[in-house]
Design an enzyme around this catalytic site. Structure first.
Site, PDB file in Angstrom:
ATOM      1  N   GLU A  71      38.288  39.584  43.996  1.00  0.00           N
ATOM      2  CA  GLU A  71      39.676  40.034  43.869  1.00  0.00           C
ATOM      3  C   GLU A  71      39.938  40.371  42.410  1.00  0.00           C
ATOM      4  OE1 GLU A  71      42.559  37.834  46.153  1.00  0.00           O
ATOM      5  OE2 GLU A  71      44.077  38.069  44.588  1.00  0.00           O
TER       6      GLU A  71
ATOM      7  N   GLU B 225      40.758  31.208  47.105  1.00  0.00           N
ATOM      8  CA  GLU B 225      41.430  30.395  46.080  1.00  0.00           C
ATOM      9  C   GLU B 225      41.798  29.015  46.635  1.00  0.00           C
ATOM     10  OE1 GLU B 225      44.607  32.772  44.456  1.00  0.00           O
ATOM     11  OE2 GLU B 225      43.215  34.214  43.596  1.00  0.00           O
TER      12      GLU B 225
END
Length: 801
Positions: free
Chosen positions: A494, A417
């Site tokens: 994820e 991220e």
């Protein structure tokens, strides 16, 4: 040091140099014992002459943060678990024998969190800011030999806070090694072994670096089967005038036993540097022979067999043990995940301990090995962004070189991220990082875990450098992925971010709750217990329930698989609750290692073993309507009974992953029976428990090694007089440990408990808690006894040898 490439293609070469029966001249010692530690800062401690007699004596690995008290004012903040950090010093006196003169002596640190600086006999060796990377220093020029002692000093500075979004621990929390080698030797991570597989055989390709300080050297490579039988060997002259040489060798393995998640066969490669018949150096590594592939249409395959990646994300802490690595504790985590059907681990969001990868190799787990949680743009005031420009190349190179022989690793991840997704610098940095990885290992896929699903907004994607697109969350985009990302390969890096507290239940269960509903909303839901229902129906606003995402992943072949956030609860990031919540709610398994109910959903989907799991407990107020759920497989239907009366048969319909009944509570026995073709498969009963009456102790292992590190995890259950678990029992359990062991930690999985992990007592949480017993370094027995006011005590005996 630059290595000159020297290639030789010879498959079979016998008898050039015989070195059987030689003693390995490479001496590698575990360097963990007899350190002294001081929590605080004294710059004079770097000096060779310094009085450290008042310092605490301990053995590594060591995490000083886990020994502290929870406090919301600690600068690590709630996200870091609210435990202390600061500065600590370590010193160790040691002798080097006179026989080591003329050789090279190195010290290897597997991981120090963080900003470590090292001195030997007052000489400064260097600094490594990254708390997750392994590194080595050459001690040779500064050592005393014979009877004069040497002093190694290490400063660990974790005072700049906050520097992480989760609990990191503090200290020399991984193993330390002392290696003594000859002047000509194979350097650290100096072996790179790959395999090429076809139908009949495999070629083992060995690329070995040698530091050469004498003439007439040969490199002998030998491959052994998983059973220890000789496959073949090859011996190659080191014909170069350079001091740094790289030798390429190949050996053919006929009818290889392939490495897989079900049969993790490991071959051994032994490398010997020879001078005549003398073995100058010996180095060995384990490899797995396998093939794997990601396909844009068919998803993932291992050894040409289609396979869904059924993975979980794992942070590095070990619950009550903190960040201090322990092989048995990591092995227990993996055993619990393996029994659930998990076949893959994402090391979120950093390189793991080397022993963790050894376990994944041996136990059959695929691994996504992740490097960074941030690049140049910070996520915390004091995080790695400060060091990225200076250190990212060295850190990433060291990670890849250290880990690239592990057959478990199938993917390198260059970030999680990363905020450069949102500006054009993401293009150039991604290309640079992928280039670094590919320059060292071209055999694996490279990805980055992306949080922006719109290709027009994601500059990391626009770099065109990723082999496979890894997305975090956004399950709503999965079905359209082939249309949005033409020709791209997909992996859900994820998923989920569902919340649960083991043993806690509330209603309703027929709708999904997002706590909070958006990033702009203040969290006002919840309950006084700081708990989240264990029914799978509460998630973060960016996430989903476990069932919602898995239904999509299992449906489409092009979806290679997923990594669920997260496998275990971990210390820190206790979303959605404020203080005193101090550990996460995301885990399929709680911090103590006790499965939550959704564990059995995965087990029913990810394994072929028969499963029937019934929830919740059966202690409620009379007349209350209770939602009763069942997870099951290998059966057509489940029939539910209350006190012998049938409450009806339920079957999964369509994509259902559980079945349910609404049952008015009455005390007694709830019994579920699964059937296939009318025959009983499994039966599960839950009984109404009476008042707490006694303690039960269940040790996961009753025979430990006398190595000072082996562990037995002892589950404590509070039972009524009839042997039923009391689901609301919160008795304080007091422990005594006698004999050849000690209490290493206690836990109960409660996410908001302020009780210390290093203590001799723990409250039961929903009827359970945990004691971790560590073996001594001598043989005998260790007895663990648990007592509580008003309850019959219990003891268990564990042997140590």
């Amino acid at each position: 040091m630059q290595f000159k490439w020297y290639s030789v293609i010879v498959l079979l070469l016998f008898g050039m140099v015989e070195a059987q029966g030689q003693i390995n001249p490479r001496k590698v010692e575990l360097f963990n014992s007899n350190w002294r530690f001081y929590l605080g800062d004294d710059n004079a401690a770097k000096n060779e002459v310094y009085n450290d007699n008042a310092w605490r004596q301990l053995s590594l690995p060591h995490d000083w943060s886990i020994e502290g008290a929870f406090n919301e004012k600690n600068p690590t903040t709630q996200a870091g678990g609210g435990l202390p950090a600061g500065i600590g010093w370590y010193r160790k006196n040691f002798m080097v024998p006179a026989s080591a003169q003329g050789k090279n002596v190195f010290i290897d640190f597997d991981g120090v969190y963080c900003n470590s600086e090292v001195w030997i006999n007052g000489h400064y060796l260097g600094k490594r800011p990254n708390g997750y990377i392994s590194f080595q220093y050459d001690l040779t020029p500064y050592l005393h030999y014979g009877t004069q002692a040497n002093v190694i000093a290490v400063k660990v500075d974790n005072s700049a806070q906050p520097n992480s979004r989760w609990y990191t621990g503090s200290g020399i929390y991984r193993n330390v090694w002392l290696s003594t080698v000859a002047k000509s030797y194979i350097p650290q991570w100096g072996s790179f072994v790959t395999t090429h597989v076809n139908k009949a055989n495999a070629i083992v390709r060995m690329q070995t670096q040698i530091v050469k300080h004498q003439e007439g050297l040969y490199l002998k490579a030998t491959v052994y089967t998983p059973a220890g039988q000789l496959v073949n060997s090859i011996t190659t002259p080191v014909e170069s005038n350079d001091t740094a040489v790289t030798i390429n060798q190949n050996i053919v393995v006929g009818q290889p036993k392939l490495w897989s998640v079900d049969n993790p066969n490991l071959y051994k490669v032994v490398l010997q540097v020879l001078a005549g018949k003398q073995v100058v150096d010996k180095y060995q590594t384990y490899i797995g022979i396998r093939t794997f592939n990601f396909d844009k249409d068919e998803g993932f395959s291992l050894n040409d067999e289609p396979m869904k990646i059924k993975g979980v994300c794992m942070h590095h802490d070990l619950g009550a043990l903190g960040a201090a690595i322990n092989v048995r504790a990591m092995e227990r985590q993996l055993e619990i995940l393996k029994a659930m059907g998990c076949n893959a681990i994402r090391t979120a969001h950093n390189p793991p301990a080397p022993e963790f990868l050894d376990l994944c190799d041996r136990m059959g787990f695929l691994v996504m090995d992740e490097a960074f949680d941030m690049w140049r743009k910070k996520k915390n005031k004091q995080d790695y962004y400060q060091h990225f420009d200076k250190w990212h190349k060295r850190d990433l190179e060291d990670q890849v070189k250290r880990d690239r022989n592990h057959p478990s690793i199938i993917i390198w991840s260059i970030g999680n991220e990363i905020r450069e997704q949102f500006d054009s610098t993401g293009i150039s940095i991604t290309r640079e990082l992928v280039g670094i990885v590919k320059g060292l290992d071209g055999t694996r896929y490279v990805t980055s875990a992306l949080s922006e699903a719109d290709p027009k907004k994601n500059f990391i994607y626009q770099s065109g450098a990723l082999d496979i697109l890894g997305f975090n969350y956004h399950p709503e985009t999965y079905t359209n992925f082939p249309k949005i990302y033409l020709g791209q390969k997909f992996l859900a890096t994820e998923t989920i971010s569902g919340y649960a507290t083991r043993g806690f239940y509330d209603t309703p269960t027929d709708s999904t709750r997002h706590w909070p509903t958006s990033s702009k909303e203040k969290f006002t839901q919840g309950n006084p217990e700081f708990a989240v229902t264990a029914y799978d129906n509460v998630a973060a606003y960016w996430g989903s329930t476990h069932e919602e995402t898995w239904k999509i992943i299992k449906k489409y072949d092009y979806l290679s698989g997923e990594f669920v956030w997260s496998g275990f609860d971990f210390i820190g990031e206790p979303v959605p609750y404020p203080w005193p919540a101090r550990s996460s709610y995301y885990g399929i398994i709680d911090l103590a290692g006790f499965p939550k109910d959704v564990y059995y959903m995965y087990q029913s989907e990810w394994t072929d073993k028969p499963v029937l799991h019934l929830l919740p407990h059966w202690n409620w107020q009379s007349g209350k309507t209770v939602d009763v759920w069942a997870y099951y497989n290998n059966a057509d239907e489940v029939e539910l009974y209350l006190n012998g009366r049938s409450l009806g048969v339920q079957k999964k319909q369509g994509e259902d992953l559980h079945i349910s009944w609404k049952v008015p509570f009455e005390p007694g026995t709830l019994r579920a029976v699964s059937r296939k073709n009318g025959r009983i498969v499994l039966t599960k009963e839950i009984r109404t428990a009476a008042e707490p009456a006694r303690i039960e102790l269940l040790a996961d292992r009753k025979l430990l090694k006398s190595n000072g590190t082996d562990l037995s995890f002892v589950t404590v259950r509070v039972l009524d007089k009839n042997g039923n678990l009391v689901p609301d029992a919160d008795n304080q359990i007091n422990f005594t440990v006698t004999g050849k062991g000690a209490l290493a930690g206690v836990d109960n999985g409660a996410q908001s408990s302020m009780e210390p992990f290093k203590a001799s007592q723990r409250k039961a949480f929903h009827g359970m808690c945990l004691a971790i017993v560590q073996a001594a370094q001598s043989s005998g027995v260790v007895t663990i006894t648990a007592r509580a006011d008003g309850l019959l005590p219990a003891s268990v005996v564990v042997r140590v040898r």
